[in-house]
Structure formats: structure tokens, C-alpha cells
Motif scaffolding. Structure first.
Motif, short mmCIF file in Angstrom:
data_model
loop_
_atom_site.label_atom_id
_atom_site.label_comp_id
_atom_site.label_asym_id
_atom_site.label_seq_id
_atom_site.Cartn_x
_atom_site.Cartn_y
_atom_site.Cartn_z
N THR A 38 0.87 -1.29 0.10
CA THR A 38 0.06 -0.13 0.03
C THR A 38 0.83 1.39 -0.04
O THR A 38 0.40 2.45 0.23
CB THR A 38 -1.09 0.10 1.12
OG1 THR A 38 -0.09 -0.14 2.30
CG2 THR A 38 -1.98 -0.96 1.27
N ARG A 40 2.90 4.42 -1.56
CA ARG A 40 2.54 5.25 -2.65
C ARG A 40 3.39 5.09 -4.16
O ARG A 40 2.80 5.13 -5.03
CB ARG A 40 2.87 6.76 -2.36
CG ARG A 40 1.58 7.13 -1.30
CD ARG A 40 2.09 8.80 -1.09
NE ARG A 40 1.00 9.20 0.28
CZ ARG A 40 0.40 10.29 -0.06
NH1 ARG A 40 0.02 10.79 -1.18
NH2 ARG A 40 -0.39 10.32 0.92
N LYS A 41 4.63 4.78 -3.95
CA LYS A 41 5.25 4.25 -5.12
C LYS A 41 4.81 3.09 -5.78
O LYS A 41 4.85 2.97 -6.98
CB LYS A 41 6.77 3.89 -4.84
CG LYS A 41 7.40 5.20 -4.50
CD LYS A 41 9.03 4.71 -4.06
CE LYS A 41 9.94 6.07 -3.69
NZ LYS A 41 11.29 5.70 -3.51
N ARG A 43 1.44 2.06 -5.80
CA ARG A 43 0.14 2.02 -6.04
C ARG A 43 -0.27 2.22 -7.50
O ARG A 43 -1.30 1.77 -7.99
CB ARG A 43 -0.63 3.12 -5.36
CG ARG A 43 -0.86 3.02 -3.89
CD ARG A 43 -1.55 4.30 -3.41
NE ARG A 43 -1.48 4.31 -1.94
CZ ARG A 43 -2.02 5.11 -1.00
NH1 ARG A 43 -2.23 6.12 -1.69
NH2 ARG A 43 -1.68 5.08 0.28
N SER A 44 0.84 2.51 -8.28
CA SER A 44 0.50 2.82 -9.86
C SER A 44 0.69 1.34 -10.44
O SER A 44 0.11 1.15 -11.84
CB SER A 44 1.26 3.84 -10.60
OG SER A 44 2.65 3.41 -10.22
N ASN A 45 1.25 0.70 -9.75
CA ASN A 45 1.65 -0.71 -10.59
C ASN A 45 0.41 -1.70 -10.38
O ASN A 45 -0.23 -2.17 -9.32
CB ASN A 45 2.87 -1.42 -9.95
CG ASN A 45 3.32 -2.46 -10.58
OD1 ASN A 45 2.59 -3.25 -11.65
ND2 ASN A 45 4.51 -3.03 -10.42
N PRO A 46 -0.19 -2.08 -11.57
CA PRO A 46 -1.45 -2.84 -11.45
C PRO A 46 -1.14 -4.26 -10.76
O PRO A 46 -1.82 -4.83 -10.41
CB PRO A 46 -1.94 -3.09 -12.96
CG PRO A 46 -1.13 -2.45 -13.68
CD PRO A 46 0.02 -1.78 -12.90
N ARG A 49 -1.66 -4.72 -7.06
CA ARG A 49 -2.96 -4.85 -6.57
C ARG A 49 -3.42 -6.25 -6.69
O ARG A 49 -4.01 -6.77 -5.75
CB ARG A 49 -3.91 -4.01 -7.82
CG ARG A 49 -3.86 -2.50 -7.54
CD ARG A 49 -5.07 -1.92 -8.47
NE ARG A 49 -4.46 -0.66 -8.88
CZ ARG A 49 -4.43 -0.10 -10.15
NH1 ARG A 49 -5.23 -0.73 -10.89
NH2 ARG A 49 -4.16 0.91 -10.34
N PRO A 113 -0.68 -4.68 -20.17
CA PRO A 113 -0.89 -3.38 -19.88
C PRO A 113 -1.20 -2.71 -21.20
O PRO A 113 -1.87 -1.89 -21.47
CB PRO A 113 0.04 -2.66 -19.18
CG PRO A 113 1.32 -3.36 -19.49
CD PRO A 113 0.79 -4.94 -19.62
#
Length: 135
Positions: A38, A40-41, A43-46, A49, A113
Motif C-alpha cells: 500500500t 505510494r510508489k 500504487r500505480s503498478n497494477p 493490486r 498493460p
């Protein structure tokens, strides 16, 4: 000569200690994973998730599976034996949660992606699998 009852009581004490230790270590490990995934760095990587979803599923498996085994082995409470419906529901939940962990990891390894259509199919498949997968 060692008495059979002392061996049984020793194995029950070991199983109880081991179950509580697994719950503690599993919770600690999964909470560390949640803390890392979780950030911030990441979070953009799917794929992160999917790793986070796999971690949450693993936490669910840790609590449900070990708690059910603890009830069966130590306290002689068989949650599966009350009725046919409870057996089916608990079996479904246990196998579903175990499978979801692998399912999320599989989606992470097959993530592409650049293909929007594949991504949309994966989200549809993810939604359907959350609702329908039993084993």
C-alpha cells in the motif's frame, strides 16, 4: 513405558501451541505485505493490486483454516458436522479462499498493460470468479 494418554495430551498441547503460533506469524507476515503493497510508489503498478488481493485472501485463509482446525483438533467442535448445509458452506468458503490466492497471482503473471481488451476480459473474469468459483 510411555502412557498413550500422555502422548495424546502432548500432541494436543503441541497442536494448540502451533496453531496459535501460525496465526500470530501469519498475521504478522500478511500485515507486513499489506504495509509494503500500500505504499505510494507501488500504487500505480497494477500487479501490486493483485499481490495485495492475494495477501488479503491469504490473511482470510490463515484465520479461517487455522481456526477451524483448532476447533476440530483441540476443542472437539466439528463445525462441518452440524448439518449438510453448514458443511457445504464452510467447505465452499475454505476452498474458495485457498483458490483465490492462486487466482490473483495468476492474473498478475499474465497481466498485459498494452491490450485493453484483454484487461477488460480479466476484470470481467475476476468479478465472475469472485462470485462463482468453488474449488
Amino acid at each position: 513405558m510411555v502412557d498413550v494418554n500422555s502422548i495424546r495430551s502432548g500432541s494436543l498441547i503441541f497442536a494448540q501451541f502451533w496453531s496459535y503460533l501460525l496465526i500470530c506469524l501469519g498475521t504478522f507476515g500478511h500485515l507486513l505485505n499489506i504495509y509494503v503493497f500500500t505504499r505510494r510508489k507501488l500504487r500505480s503498478n497494477p500487479c501490486v493490486r493483485y499481490f495485495l488481493a492475494s495477501t488479503l485472501s491469504g490473511l482470510f485463509v490463515t484465520y479461517i483454516n487455522i481456526a477451524l482446525r483448532l476447533l476440530q483438533i483441540i476443542y472437539k467442535i466439528d463445525a462441518f458436522g452440524y448439518s449438510s448445509a453448514s458443511c457445504k458452506i464452510l467447505s465452499y468458503l475454505v476452498f474458495w479462499a485457498k483458490y483465490l490466492k492462486r487466482f490473483f497471482l495468476k492474473y498478475c503473471w499474465t497481466y498485459n498493460p498494452y491490450s485493453f481488451f484483454v484487461l477488460e476480459l480479466k476484470h470481467l473474469g475476476l468479478l465472475l470468479s469472485l462470485l462463482l468459483i468453488g474449488k
